[in-house]
Motif scaffolding. Structure first.
Motif, mmCIF file in Angstrom:
data_model
loop_
_atom_site.group_PDB
_atom_site.id
_atom_site.type_symbol
_atom_site.label_atom_id
_atom_site.label_comp_id
_atom_site.label_asym_id
_atom_site.label_seq_id
_atom_site.Cartn_x
_atom_site.Cartn_y
_atom_site.Cartn_z
ATOM 1 N N ALA A 71 12.394 0.028 28.890
ATOM 2 C CA ALA A 71 12.939 -0.588 27.675
ATOM 3 C C ALA A 71 12.268 -1.929 27.415
ATOM 4 O O ALA A 71 11.994 -2.282 26.260
ATOM 5 C CB ALA A 71 14.447 -0.764 27.805
ATOM 6 N N PHE A 116 10.568 -2.309 23.944
ATOM 7 C CA PHE A 116 11.326 -3.051 22.926
ATOM 8 C C PHE A 116 11.519 -4.523 23.255
ATOM 9 O O PHE A 116 12.120 -5.252 22.461
ATOM 10 C CB PHE A 116 12.718 -2.418 22.744
ATOM 11 N N GLY A 117 11.070 -4.954 24.424
ATOM 12 C CA GLY A 117 11.367 -6.308 24.875
ATOM 13 C C GLY A 117 10.843 -7.404 23.969
ATOM 14 O O GLY A 117 9.640 -7.469 23.698
ATOM 15 N N THR A 135 13.515 -9.235 29.841
ATOM 16 C CA THR A 135 14.087 -9.424 28.508
ATOM 17 C C THR A 135 15.498 -8.858 28.443
ATOM 18 O O THR A 135 15.900 -8.033 29.280
ATOM 19 C CB THR A 135 13.230 -8.717 27.440
ATOM 20 N N TRP A 136 16.250 -9.309 27.438
ATOM 21 C CA TRP A 136 17.588 -8.767 27.209
ATOM 22 C C TRP A 136 17.519 -7.275 26.868
ATOM 23 O O TRP A 136 18.384 -6.502 27.290
ATOM 24 C CB TRP A 136 18.283 -9.525 26.086
ATOM 25 N N GLU A 137 16.489 -6.887 26.126
ATOM 26 C CA GLU A 137 16.341 -5.469 25.772
ATOM 27 C C GLU A 137 16.123 -4.622 27.023
ATOM 28 O O GLU A 137 16.685 -3.532 27.160
ATOM 29 C CB GLU A 137 15.169 -5.295 24.802
ATOM 30 N N GLY A 189 18.624 -1.804 28.469
ATOM 31 C CA GLY A 189 18.081 -0.468 28.715
ATOM 32 C C GLY A 189 18.316 0.003 30.131
ATOM 33 O O GLY A 189 18.632 1.179 30.367
#
Length: 265
Positions: free
Chosen positions: A156, A160-161, A174-176, A180
């Motif tokens: 993820a 998408f990060g 990252t939060w993404e 994930g």
């Protein structure tokens, strides 16, 4: 990447074989892992002015982890674990006989290494016996969810990060990626009850959430240590993966909390 993949495959295969091999293999193996993680920590922090009592801490890590396993197996009584307390005084007294410039730092790092790198494995060993007799599927499920969370976070994050999680500690997280990892771990947890049993479906999901959140924090804590010490990996025993501490960093925070949750329910 090829070396990393080969090492990862054999590492996972060995862990699965150990878990399914029975309690008499499981206990000494993870007691040894606890000792190796403690030794890596001591080696990582050692400098000309900081000299932890690495052999005392490493031997104590193995002995206490093995003793916890023996309690679970019924070979020792729980109160006999109190014999581990003199370890603290051995550290203090041993520092008297060492001609080092900072004995207080040496003692502090020795005890910190034991608590941080070894004590969590006492809980992981106890996870195998949390329902009484040895059950390989609970610690195995724990590791599967830990690996799943790491894989989901990586995929993820790569795809998408955008939003940094803890940039000053780990710029790539990252939060993404975090979300994930948790989502993929929960999806796998929903299916573990069907194949592993042992816990109710909702319990596997809670275990996945604990691992997703606190496993990530454990990873960040080790990254904080390594960044502060200026090292890339805790060791080089696993080609392409670093050391044992690098491979089990998520376990160090998550295992005690998962054990406490399962004992409560």
């Amino acid at each position: 990447m090829k070396i990393r993949a080969i090492t990862g495959f054999f590492f996972i295969a060995v862990l699965i074989a150990v878990l399914l091999g029975g309690a008499l293999i499981f206990v000494p193996f993870f007691a040894l892992v606890a000792a190796l993680c403690a030794f890596e920590f001591y080696k990582m922090v050692a400098t000309e002015t900081v000299r932890p009592l690495r052999w005392i801490g490493t031997i104590a890590a193995f002995a206490v982890a093995a003793a916890v396993g023996c309690v679970q197996l019924g070979h020792l009584k729980a109160e006999q674990l109190l014999w581990a307390l003199p370890f603290i005084f051995v550290v203090y007294i041993s520092a008297l006989f060492r001609k080092t410039p900072n004995p207080i730092q040496d003692i502090s790092f020795t005890l910190t290494g034991f608590i941080y790198a070894a004590v969590p494995f006492l809980f992981f060993i106890a996870l195998g016996f949390v329902q009484g007799d040895y059950n390989a599927y609970i610690p195995l499920g724990f590791l599967i969810l830990l690996w799943t969370n790491d894989t989901g976070a990586y995929l993820a994050g790569r795809s998408f990060g955008r939003t940094k999680l803890f940039e000053r500690i780990s710029p790539n997280k990252t939060w993404e990626g975090f979300i994930g990892g948790v989502v993929l771990a929960v999806i796998v947890a929903l299916n573990l009850q069907q194949y592993f049993g042992s816990l109710e479906r909702w319990e596997w999901v809670v275990v996945a959430l604990i691992i997703g959140v606190f496993g990530t924090l454990g990873d960040l804590v080790e990254s904080m240590f390594k960044r502060n010490l200026g090292v890339k990996d805790s060791g080089n025993i696993l080609p392409g993966h670093g050391g044992f501490l690098d491979r089990f960093d998520g376990l160090l925070v998550a295992a005690p909390l998962v054990y406490l949750f399962l004992k409560l329910v």
